[in-house]
Every structure is written in structure tokens, then in C-alpha cells.
Write a protein that holds these residues in place. Structure first.
Motif, PDB file in Angstrom:
ATOM      1  N   ASP A   1       0.720  -1.094   0.205  1.00 12.43           N
ATOM      2  CA  ASP A   1       0.054   0.069   0.033  1.00 12.43           C
ATOM      3  C   ASP A   1       1.057   1.131   0.055  1.00 12.43           C
ATOM      4  O   ASP A   1       1.910   1.377   0.661  1.00 12.43           O
ATOM      5  CB  ASP A   1      -0.785   0.035   1.305  1.00 12.43           C
ATOM      6  N   GLY A   2       0.298   2.306  -0.941  1.00  8.58           N
ATOM      7  CA  GLY A   2       1.359   3.569  -0.847  1.00  8.58           C
ATOM      8  C   GLY A   2       0.560   4.611  -1.766  1.00  8.58           C
ATOM      9  O   GLY A   2      -0.007   4.041  -2.806  1.00  8.58           O
ATOM     10  N   ALA A   3       0.508   5.756  -1.256  1.00  5.05           N
ATOM     11  CA  ALA A   3      -0.259   6.939  -2.048  1.00  5.05           C
ATOM     12  C   ALA A   3       0.594   7.193  -3.171  1.00  5.05           C
ATOM     13  O   ALA A   3       0.233   7.502  -4.294  1.00  5.05           O
ATOM     14  CB  ALA A   3      -0.400   7.950  -1.275  1.00  5.05           C
ATOM     15  N   GLU A   4       1.843   6.892  -3.098  1.00  6.36           N
ATOM     16  CA  GLU A   4       2.985   7.250  -4.217  1.00  6.36           C
ATOM     17  C   GLU A   4       4.257   6.224  -4.110  1.00  6.36           C
ATOM     18  O   GLU A   4       4.434   5.796  -3.181  1.00  6.36           O
ATOM     19  CB  GLU A   4       3.400   8.690  -4.230  1.00  6.36           C
ATOM     20  N   ARG A   5       4.929   6.157  -5.208  1.00  9.56           N
ATOM     21  CA  ARG A   5       6.061   5.286  -5.188  1.00  9.56           C
ATOM     22  C   ARG A   5       7.251   5.652  -4.263  1.00  9.56           C
ATOM     23  O   ARG A   5       7.502   6.837  -4.200  1.00  9.56           O
ATOM     24  CB  ARG A   5       6.632   5.105  -6.516  1.00  9.56           C
TER      25      ARG A   5
ATOM     26  N   SER B   1       0.591   0.735  -4.558  1.00 11.73           N
ATOM     27  CA  SER B   1      -0.653   1.120  -5.079  1.00 11.73           C
ATOM     28  C   SER B   1      -0.706   2.604  -5.412  1.00 11.73           C
ATOM     29  O   SER B   1       0.081   3.361  -4.615  1.00 11.73           O
ATOM     30  CB  SER B   1      -1.695   0.519  -4.069  1.00 11.73           C
ATOM     31  N   ARG B   2      -1.424   2.971  -6.292  1.00 12.31           N
ATOM     32  CA  ARG B   2      -1.505   4.397  -6.585  1.00 12.31           C
ATOM     33  C   ARG B   2      -2.003   5.020  -5.627  1.00 12.31           C
ATOM     34  O   ARG B   2      -3.076   4.464  -4.854  1.00 12.31           O
ATOM     35  CB  ARG B   2      -1.760   4.653  -7.928  1.00 12.31           C
ATOM     36  N   LYS B   3      -2.333   6.408  -5.727  1.00 15.98           N
ATOM     37  CA  LYS B   3      -3.228   7.313  -4.757  1.00 15.98           C
ATOM     38  C   LYS B   3      -4.729   6.802  -5.096  1.00 15.98           C
ATOM     39  O   LYS B   3      -5.084   6.882  -6.300  1.00 15.98           O
ATOM     40  CB  LYS B   3      -2.951   8.779  -5.119  1.00 15.98           C
ATOM     41  N   GLY B   4      -5.281   6.651  -4.211  1.00 12.51           N
ATOM     42  CA  GLY B   4      -6.901   6.308  -4.445  1.00 12.51           C
ATOM     43  C   GLY B   4      -7.080   4.879  -4.669  1.00 12.51           C
ATOM     44  O   GLY B   4      -8.346   4.543  -5.059  1.00 12.51           O
ATOM     45  N   GLU B   5      -6.031   4.048  -4.607  1.00 14.68           N
ATOM     46  CA  GLU B   5      -6.386   2.713  -4.879  1.00 14.68           C
ATOM     47  C   GLU B   5      -5.275   1.877  -3.797  1.00 14.68           C
ATOM     48  O   GLU B   5      -4.368   2.319  -3.317  1.00 14.68           O
ATOM     49  CB  GLU B   5      -5.716   2.245  -6.237  1.00 14.68           C
ATOM     50  N   THR B   6      -6.047   0.752  -3.460  1.00 17.03           N
ATOM     51  CA  THR B   6      -5.477  -0.130  -2.235  1.00 17.03           C
ATOM     52  C   THR B   6      -4.762  -1.354  -2.996  1.00 17.03           C
ATOM     53  O   THR B   6      -4.834  -1.423  -4.116  1.00 17.03           O
ATOM     54  CB  THR B   6      -6.655  -0.783  -1.454  1.00 17.03           C
TER      55      THR B   6
END
Length: 503
Positions: free
Chosen positions: A427-431, A447-452
Motif C-alpha cells: 500500500d502507498g499513495a505514491e512510489r 498502489s497508486r493514490k486512491g487505490e489499495t
């Protein structure tokens, strides 16, 4: 060491009288002479009571002859006693009456004075008659009745002969040589008696030892007689044992002769049996040669049959290979350098909820950790791992960075062992930036922002072609149910943790 000096009968009468005057006597009158002046720093002599008798040495009469008679040789005990008496009187004399060579000796301790100053005291007594007379006066005053008796020329019967001889040598009354000779004879008699007593004691000791040795010899003789009797008994027993051993030896020799005869008989039988065995061996070798010839014929026939089967199998595989090449050429399929999961990592799927045709055929209803090794053994298997779900269950006490590093390192070992494709999702809003390079064969996704991570795992599973084995490791029930609907194999996090611990 004998003390020798010239006879003192030639001394002036005044000196002789002054030398033997008792220390307690009054000073002589003015007409008789003037006493010597007292040296500064010396104490005056204490006067003795008037009632004490005075001892005086009678003036010796001059002997006829040009030279004085030589002095007798003193016994060693007498000499030692003279030195001891003189050493005891030295500190009592006034400083001007002590000769210069003895003034230093007078300052010694009592136990060292007679021992270290003996040579100088003896020499001074011999060379200085006046000094000897002063010493005599002090010694006679201290000796009491014995000194008076010696001055009178008599010696008490019970007196110590050594003491009498020492006083006689110092006082030198009339007949003093006879007193010294008598004392020397008594001392020598005592010494001879001591020697005789010592010889008697030694003789008694030797007699005692001889008696003891005789007793010991008798005891040893008794022991030797007992030992001789015991040895004789043992000799009799040994003789009896020797007779028995001789009889046993004769019986053994007889048995040996019988055994030799039996051995010769058995050797003959063995020779005949060996001859028969050689003949049977030759017959067996002949049968073996026939069997080997038959086996060679059978191997040749089997080889021909195997060649036919190999030709058929090769022809079948060649036909299949050529058909696969023709099918690849007809479909125009070129080698690819990107896999389906790489496309999911870059873009969203157009229809994330769509289910590819035939995906349901891959579903499996099992969560057995032992299945992980079996599934990874399938060809071209793809292992997808829910990263934080596994790390927080296995080693949650570490920081997130340490958890990621430990899991990625372990998955690198699995990828190297199995050769399968491995993808781990966090899980992570950004790399994340600054991550260490992933091991070969391991893909790390955030995972991208807005995605789990759960949604990213489901998209990875949907992107795989039908028929490829996909294994998803997560203890999350929603993730397991979601990937199972798309034909993947869901397994719990414990199965992967045990697999990592084993490797």
C-alpha cells in the motif's frame, strides 16, 4: 691458648701494694704516696663499708736466678675463665686504669666482650703486671671467701678447680703454680672421666644394639624357617602339578596323533570333493556361456524393438514441434519482453470488474500451506504477495522499511530457486524513493493514490491469460475471495512465512 708473661716478683713494693688494695680502702697517707689524679668525666669509686675485710696479696719474695721461671701452660677452661673474669671487671675500672688497647673492648656488650676481646685481654694480662694486679683486686673482692683462701695459698676441697686456678693465676700467691697444676690435673681428670663415661655409654649403646640385632636376627631366622617350610610345601605342590601336566601332555600328544590321522583322512575326502567341484564348475561355465549367447541374441532383439519405439516417439515429437512452429507462424506471434503484470503496473484496466472468459476454470477452494510448493512447481507460475499483510503477521515488531527489505530478500531466494515470476504489492499513495534494487525475478509494486493494494492484486490476477497458474498469498478474506473468482489460487500468509523460514 696459654697466657704467659714474665714473673712479677720484680715489681716495686709500692706498686704491688697499691695494686692489691681493696677498692674500699682509704687512700694512703701523704708520706706514703699521692694517688693518681682522676680523669675528667669519670666517676669516683664507691667506698666499701669499713667492716668488710680487706684482701691483700702477699709481696712475693725475689727468687734467686738471673731470669724468672716460665709460666705453666693453662688448660683451656682455666684460660676461658680468666678472660671471662677480666671482661666482667673491665667496665668497673676507672678510665685511666684501663689500658688503651682494651678501652674499646670495655664498651662491648657483655656477651661479646669475652668472645671478641679474648686475644687482646690475654695479651694485656701477660704484658702489663700492673693491669693484672688491678684486675686481681676487683676479682678477689667479688670472690669473697674463695678469694681469701686462694690468696692464703689453700684451695677448698669443694671449690671448682677451674675457678681456683683462675684466681691463683691472677693473684699469684705463694705456691700458685702448684694450685694451677692441681687444678689442671683435676680438669684433665674430669675430661678423662667424661671421655671414659662417653666410651662406657657408647659401649652400652653398642651392647644394646647388638642385643637388639640378635633379637632381630632370631626373629628373621624364625621367619626364614617358616618361609623355608612354605617353599617346601609349594615345591611339593609344584612337583605334583608337574606330574599332572606331564600326564596331560601325554594325553594331548595322543589326541594330536589321532587328530593327524583324521586330518589325513579328511584331506583325502577334500581332494576328491575338490575334483568333483572342478568338474561341476566346468559344466556350469559351459551352461553360462550358452546363457550369455542367448542373452546377447535377446538384447539384440530388444535393441531393435527399442529403436523402432524411439523412431516412433521422435516422429511424434517432431510432428508436434513442427505443428507448434506452424501455429506460431500462422498467428504471427513474436517473442515478448513484457509480461501481463507489467501492463497492470502502468495503467488501469478499462473494465476492472470484467471477468475474462474461462477464468472460472482456474479457481481452487484450498488454503493449505503445503500447496505452495506444489503450485510453485507448475510451469510459468506467477506468485503475487500482499506485502504488508504478510510482514505484519510475521515480523510486525520491525519498522516498515525493515519489513519490506526482509520480505523482498526472502522472495528473491524463492524466485532464484523456482525460476517463477514473483510480484509483491504494498500500500502507498505514491512510489517510495530510495529503495534498494529488487532481486532478480522479483517485481515490487506500490498502489497508486486512491487505490489499495487489494485492488491492485485483483487487477494483476485479471490481467493473466486463462490457463496460467497464479498464486496469491494473503490472509485477507476479501482478497482471497476476489482472486478465487478470477481463477487464482489463494493461500494464507502463514504458508509463505513457513516457506521463507525453511529457506
Amino acid at each position: 691458648m696459654p697466657l704467659t708473661e714474665s714473673h712479677d716478683d720484680n715489681l716495686p713494693q709500692e706498686e704491688s701494694v697499691a695494686a692489691v688494695r681493696h677498692p674500699g680502702e682509704d687512700a694512703p697517707a701523704a708520706g706514703a704516696g699521692t694517688p693518681p689524679e682522676q680523669e675528667p668525666g669519670t666517676e669516683p669509686e664507691l667506698a666499701e663499708p669499713e667492716s668488710e675485710p680487706r684482701l691483700s696479696v702477699p709481696e712475693p719474695e725475689p727468687e734467686p736466678g738471673p731470669e724468672p721461671e716460665p709460666e705453666p701452660t693453662l688448660p683451656e677452661p682455666v684460660r676461658q675463665r680468666i678472660v671471662a673474669l677480666t671482661a666482667a671487671v673491665l667496665p668497673v675500672l676507672p678510665g685511666d686504669e684501663v689500658p688503651v688497647p682494651l678501652r674499646r673492648v670495655a664498651k662491648f656488650a657483655p656477651n661479646r666482650r669475652a668472645r671478641l676481646g679474648a686475644p687482646m685481654i690475654a695479651a694485656q694480662l701477660t704484658a702489663d703486671p700492673l693491669f693484672r694486679q688491678r684486675i686481681t683486686a676487683r676479682v678477689l673482692a667479688d670472690s669473697g671467701d674463695l678469694g681469701a683462701a686462694v690468696v692464703a695459698g689453700t684451695a677448698p676441697a669443694a671449690a671448682d678447680p677451674v675457678e681456683v686456678a683462675a684466681l691463683a693465676y691472677l693473684a699469684r700467691p705463694r705456691g700458685w703454680r702448684e694450685l694451677i697444676d692441681a687444678s689442671g690435673a683435676a680438669v684433665r681428670a674430669e675430661a678423662d672421666k667424661a671421655v671414659v663415661d662417653e666410651l662406657v655409654r657408647e659401649a652400652e649403646q653398642r651392647a644394646t644394639r647388638a642385643e637388639h640385632d640378635r633379637a632381630v636376627a632370631r626373629v628373621e631366622a624364625d621367619k626364614l624357617r617358616d618361609e623355608l617350610a612354605r617353599v617346601r610345601d609349594e615345591l611339593g605342590q609344584l612337583r605334583e602339578e608337574n606330574r599332572q601336566l606331564a600326564r596331560t601332555l601325554r594325553e594331548a600328544q595322543a589326541r594330536e596323533r589321532r587328530a593327524a590321522e583324521l586330518l589325513a583322512t579328511e584331506r583325502g575326502r577334500a581332494t576328491r570333493a575338490a575334483t568333483e567341484a572342478d568338474a561341476e564348475l566346468r559344466r556350469a561355465r559351459a551352461r553360462l556361456a550358452e546363457a550369455e549367447a542367448a542373452a546377447g541374441v535377446a538384447r539384440a532383439s530388444a535393441k531393435e524393438a527399442r529403436s523402432v519405439d524411439d523412431a516412433k516417439l521422435w516422429l511424434l515429437l517432431e510432428t508436434i514441434g513442427q505443428a507448434a512452429v506452424g501455429l506460431r507462424r500462422e498467428l504471427a506471434l513474436d517473442p515478448v519482453d513484457r509480461l501481463p503484470a507489467d501492463f497492470v503496473a502502468d495503467t488501469f484496466a478499462d473494465q476492472p470488474n470484467a471477468t475474462p472468459a474461462g477464468a472460472a476454470t482456474r479457481a481452487r477452494d484450498t488454503d493449505d500451506p503445503a500447496r505452495l510448493d506444489q503450485l510453485l512447481a507448475l510451469p510459468k507460475a506467477h506468485l503475487v504477495v500482499d506485502g504488508y499483510n504478510v510482514t505484519k503477521r510475521g515480523f510486525g515488531e520491525m519498522s516498515l522499511e525493515q519489513q519490506r527489505k526482509r520480505l523482498i530478500t526472502g522472495l528473491g531466494g524463492i524466485a532464484a530457486q523456482t525460476g517463477d515470476e514473483v510480484t509483491v504489492v504494498f500500500d502507498g499513495a505514491e512510489r517510495m524513493h530510495g529503495l534498494p534494487p529488487a532481486p532478480r525475478g522479483v517485481r515490487v509494486l506500490f498502489s497508486r493514490k486512491g487505490e489499495t493494494a487489494d485492488e491492485l492484486i485483483r487487477r494483476l490476477v485479471r490481467a493473466e491469460p486463462p490457463g496460467r497458474p497464479v498464486v496469491v498469498v494473503s490472509s485477507d478474506r476479501e482478497v482471497a475471495d476476489g482472486v478465487r473468482r478470477h481463477g487464482a489460487y489463494p493461500l494464507g500468509a502463514d504458508s509463505l512465512l513457513r516457506r521463507l523460514a525453511r529457506s
